[in-house]
Design an enzyme around this catalytic site. Sequence first.
Site, PDB file in Angstrom:
ATOM      1  N   CYS A  94     -49.648   1.329  18.053  1.00  0.00           N
ATOM      2  CA  CYS A  94     -49.581   0.072  17.302  1.00  0.00           C
ATOM      3  C   CYS A  94     -48.435  -0.791  17.807  1.00  0.00           C
ATOM      4  O   CYS A  94     -48.506  -2.009  17.772  1.00  0.00           O
ATOM      5  CB  CYS A  94     -49.409   0.345  15.814  1.00  0.00           C
ATOM      6  SG  CYS A  94     -50.940   0.882  15.040  1.00  0.00           S
TER       7      CYS A  94
ATOM      8  N   CYS B 258     -38.349  -4.101  29.319  1.00  0.00           N
ATOM      9  CA  CYS B 258     -39.238  -4.432  28.200  1.00  0.00           C
ATOM     10  C   CYS B 258     -38.376  -4.530  26.947  1.00  0.00           C
ATOM     11  O   CYS B 258     -37.237  -4.972  27.025  1.00  0.00           O
ATOM     12  CB  CYS B 258     -40.352  -3.410  28.057  1.00  0.00           C
ATOM     13  SG  CYS B 258     -39.782  -1.755  27.652  1.00  0.00           S
TER      14      CYS B 258
END
Length: 471
Positions: free
Chosen positions: A279, A429
């Site tokens: 998710c 990231c």
Amino acid sequence: MASQLRIPSPLRRFTGGDAAISVNGGTIKEVLGELFTAHPEIKNHLIEENGDLRNFVNIFVNNEDIRHSGGLDSEVIDDSDVRIIPSIAGGVDDLTPPELARYSRHITLPEVGMDGQKKLKSAKVLVVGAGGLGCPVALYLAAAGVGTIGMVDYDVVDESNLQRQILYGVSQKGQPKLDAAKERLQNLNPHINIKLHSVALTSENALDIVKDYDMVLDGTDNFPTRYLVNDACVMSGKPNVYGSIYRFDGQVSVFNHEDGPCYRCLYPSPPPPGLVPSCAEGGVLGVLPGIIGCLQANEAIKLILGIGNLMKGRFLLFDALEMEFTELKIKKDPQCVVCGENPTVTELIDYEQFCGIPQAEEKKNDFDEITVFELKDILDQDNYPVVIDVREPFELDIAQIGGTTHIPMREMENHLSEFNTNDEIIVHCKSGGRSAKICKLLIENKFTNVKNVKGGILAWSKEIDSSIPQY
Ligand code: ZN
């Protein structure tokens, strides 16, 4: 000589089964003080918040009711026989007046009634994961009066949780989720016990944790823990109330109940790592865990009460965009390796390995890692190598490091030809996980000088530039 304080059978679960304890106090108050020091959990059952004895509990000293001899200040002479006598037959599993008032809308329902509410009170439910699913599950079970709710989680509250994890608030950011959850749940219902298991559920501890509960509600967000929960439920004979969410889709079922199938009957093995994003990578609609978690809580309450038609052998799919519920029939697989006729998995295994996640020794990276301080030095040079930010476009809108090139993770493969395999390439990231995967991809594609930024933009925000928002 010491006196004997006799413990009624319903309270002996707090004394390790002891029917009496030796006490030395000279008054009832002192005697109870000794009891509460030895067994603090009992206090709540005997004493009101204002310090009075609860009105359904009587105490007798040498067969005399203390209400006629000075109440809690009554004298206790040596060698007395002190007895706690709950005035309602059946002891603490009966409902107290505040509980009767609280649960009146349940008790009015013939399908619940007084007996059902008592079943809820004596039920013990384990919620694995205090995230999107665990939050609504725990809130509704607590509100419904499920007497013991265990929660397993070791994470802390993060800003990005608040979009769907409705147990938490801004003031609890950075706190362990379980501490924050307990505070909220006890505020919602002080009549229940919340037990915290502040650990990661592992093959080593799962059976030991699960054994004290009647059922498990699976609110996990990764495949290894999901298979671990399933197998632990099968091996300890507990129903597994399953819920799962991804983007706009949800799934619900009740596994391993009576002769019903388990999760492995449906999915014998997990997808290869990386095929189904988490998710965190794929996103999830905030309200979706609310919908799915409520359905799980509903099944758990039906299971406790023994009413209605359970989701056993049924698999519910929910599509939030289409607003569509689809129900599939699922069957127990006689060949199932864990719940079938001849199970081959009879003890908990290494679920990370089962799910194809590389083990510690294999995890050794072929690429270097640099800190955000090193990245800063690099970016301060006139000619610096390419620094690729592999996050999603929406994340760039929240925060970005100047001077970087943006290529979202999923598009990386299409851009490999833009670089030479001996170019120095630095990848970052949000926190270092996705960029490590991209470093690996680059190495697999013969790139030789690849570096991952440890801690990602979150570390940059903490160490280098606090004006960059953390999310
Ligand atoms: Zn099975």
